[in-house]
Design a protein around this motif. Structure first.
Motif, PDB file in Angstrom:
ATOM      1  N   PRO A   1      -5.390   0.966  -8.322  1.00  0.00           N
ATOM      2  CA  PRO A   1      -6.771   0.716  -7.894  1.00  0.00           C
ATOM      3  C   PRO A   1      -7.101  -0.755  -7.696  1.00  0.00           C
ATOM      4  O   PRO A   1      -8.030  -1.089  -6.964  1.00  0.00           O
ATOM      5  CB  PRO A   1      -7.602   1.313  -9.037  1.00  0.00           C
ATOM      6  CG  PRO A   1      -6.684   1.343 -10.213  1.00  0.00           C
ATOM      7  CD  PRO A   1      -5.316   1.578  -9.665  1.00  0.00           C
ATOM      8  N   THR A   2      -6.372  -1.663  -8.310  1.00  0.00           N
ATOM      9  CA  THR A   2      -6.653  -3.093  -8.186  1.00  0.00           C
ATOM     10  C   THR A   2      -5.936  -3.721  -7.007  1.00  0.00           C
ATOM     11  O   THR A   2      -6.527  -4.458  -6.213  1.00  0.00           O
ATOM     12  CB  THR A   2      -6.271  -3.825  -9.485  1.00  0.00           C
ATOM     13  OG1 THR A   2      -7.003  -3.254 -10.575  1.00  0.00           O
ATOM     14  CG2 THR A   2      -6.592  -5.315  -9.383  1.00  0.00           C
ATOM     15  N   THR A   3      -4.650  -3.411  -6.873  1.00  0.00           N
ATOM     16  CA  THR A   3      -3.842  -4.087  -5.852  1.00  0.00           C
ATOM     17  C   THR A   3      -3.540  -3.218  -4.642  1.00  0.00           C
ATOM     18  O   THR A   3      -3.120  -3.728  -3.598  1.00  0.00           O
ATOM     19  CB  THR A   3      -2.501  -4.532  -6.445  1.00  0.00           C
ATOM     20  OG1 THR A   3      -1.742  -3.358  -6.810  1.00  0.00           O
ATOM     21  CG2 THR A   3      -2.714  -5.397  -7.675  1.00  0.00           C
ATOM     22  N   GLY A   4      -3.696  -1.909  -4.781  1.00  0.00           N
ATOM     23  CA  GLY A   4      -3.322  -0.995  -3.710  1.00  0.00           C
ATOM     24  C   GLY A   4      -1.842  -0.691  -3.670  1.00  0.00           C
ATOM     25  O   GLY A   4      -1.366  -0.028  -2.731  1.00  0.00           O
ATOM     26  N   ALA A   5      -1.077  -1.147  -4.648  1.00  0.00           N
ATOM     27  CA  ALA A   5       0.362  -0.888  -4.677  1.00  0.00           C
ATOM     28  C   ALA A   5       0.626   0.608  -4.646  1.00  0.00           C
ATOM     29  O   ALA A   5       0.034   1.373  -5.413  1.00  0.00           O
ATOM     30  CB  ALA A   5       0.972  -1.507  -5.928  1.00  0.00           C
TER      31      ALA A   5
END
Length: 426
Positions: free
Chosen positions: A21-25
């Protein structure tokens, strides 16, 4: 997606995972951290009191490990899972929730040699007593039941001989005795057999083997089927009685059909400490994504190699349930129609010395103590994995002096057969 249930291959890739959710990894990150920040004092208190789910400390849980746990639970058809440091650790944590000093559990004799050793010797220091039964004689499990019996333990496909266990029949014995059935599903993987579908209450794996699949990371896992009533007869106080370390919570009342997985985490993993490294969890997750592809290739290769060995003049016998002539073939057709696994044994006419000699002459097969690798592996159990057993016990466990164990990899089958042919000829 639509409302349809995802297939096995889809679950192997996607279950438990979402983009970060933070980086989209898109790949599950390795959360290489020991601990996690709390929102405030109330949040911390609720986590420690089992009133909320969340991350506290990687010994107890980690986001990378959580994806692995959810994925294996989905593949096995369980309600929840707990990842630990090894398959042996999984067995210790499971039985710690079930047994008190002086209690007994019944185990099939046909088991991995390390499990036989763990059950026979290491567990004695906990006051846990194993009673052995014969998986070819279901009545032997019934005869072994006493008032002190708290569990039955079997392997779905037995190591080293590759025999198929009649899970449903032994499940019937466990139900009658009022105890859970624990199935080690390491050699089958959920791609071939899902023990919960056949009456298992708990499934354990060495993730090191076929689920990870690449021989690079140790791990173990416990899957809770959510099928057993832990309050029955007061046999399982760890789950049914108030837990003083959690303000009197009764785990079964609070957590229902995933109470056993919670107990393993907050009573077993928390205090015994066999935590799985997040890096290893990441490696095993990556391996699971290709499990269906690898497992089918393993099985197809194994059948071809077994057929070759069955026709070779230097070979006395082949124990592989995928052969039509094998005594376990009907059970294989019932429980593992996609393939009878990739680990099996064969006996050489020259006995012990021929087994040791063959291992030294193979070139493509790696001589080491593991199974479930992409590479093909070989070992002589009587001189290695089962060497701690006396001769009679070796034979009963399927590891007689003339026996060689193969774990067939995903190489070209023609190359594997050629290597065996030259070694047998030499």
């Amino acid at each position: 997606m639509s409302d349809r249930l995802p297939g096995f291959s889809t679950l192997a890739v996607h279950a438990g995972a979402q983009p970060d959710p933070t980086t989209g990894a898109r790949a599950t990150p390795i959360y290489q951290t020991t601990s996690f920040v709390f929102n405030d004092a109330d949040h911390a208190a609720s986590l420690f009191g089992l009133q909320a789910f969340g991350n506290i400390y990687t010994r107890i849980g980690n986001p990378t490990n959580a994806v692995l746990e959810e994925r294996v639970a989905a593949l096995e058809g369980g309600t929840a899972a707990l990842a630990v440091a090894s398959g042996h650790a999984a067995q210790v944590v499971v039985l710690q929730q079930l047994l008190q000093p002086g209690d007994e559990f019944i185990a099939a004799r046909k088991l991995y040699g390390g499990s036989i050793n763990q059950f026979s010797h290491a567990f004695k220091s906990f006051g846990w007593n194993v009673v052995w039964a014969d998986s070819d004689d279901i009545a032997s499990f019934e005869r072994a039941v006493t008032p002190r019996t708290k569990a039955i333990f079997i392997e779905s496909i037995a190591n080293p001989g590759g025999s198929i266990t009649d899970i449903e029949a032994i499940s019937t014995v466990a139900r009658k005795a009022g105890v859970p059935l624990i199935v080690d599903n390491t050699l089958a993987s959920p791609y071939l057999i899902r023990p919960i579908d056949h009456g298992a209450d708990i499934v354990v794996h060495s993730l090191t083997k076929f689920l990870g699949g690449h021989g690079n990371s140790l791990g173990g896992i416990i899957v809770d089927a959510g099928t057993f009533d832990w309050s029955t007869g007061g046999k399982y106080p760890m789950l049914s009685e108030p837990r003083p370390e959690y303000h009197g919570i009764r785990l079964q009342e609070t957590f229902g059909n995933f109470a056993f997985a919670i107990a393993c985490r907050v009573l077993g993993l928390r205090d015994l400490g066999p935590a799985l490294s997040p890096f290893n969890a990441f490696m095993i997750l990556t391996g699971i994504e290709t499990l269906p592809l690898r497992m089918q290739k393993h099985c197809d290769n194994a059948k071809a190699v077994a057929e070759f060995l069955a026709g070779h003049p230097a070979v006395a016998s082949v124990s592989y349930a995928g052969l039509a002539s094998d005594k376990y073939n009907q059970l294989a057709r019932k429980y593992a129609p996609k393939g009878a696994g990739a680990v099996f044994t064969f006996s050489l006419k020259g006995g012990y010395d021929s087994g040791v000699s063959l291992v030294s002459k193979l070139q493509l097969f790696s001589h080491l103590a593991n199974v479930g690798d992409t590479r093909s592996l070989v070992i002589h159990p009587a001189s290695t994995t089962h060497s701690q057993l006396d001769d009679a016990a070796k034979v009963k466990s399927g590891a007689g002096p003339d026996v060689v164990r193969l774990s067939i990899g995903i190489e070209d089958k023609e190359d594997l057969i050629a290597d065996l042919e030259q070694a047998l000829g030499a």
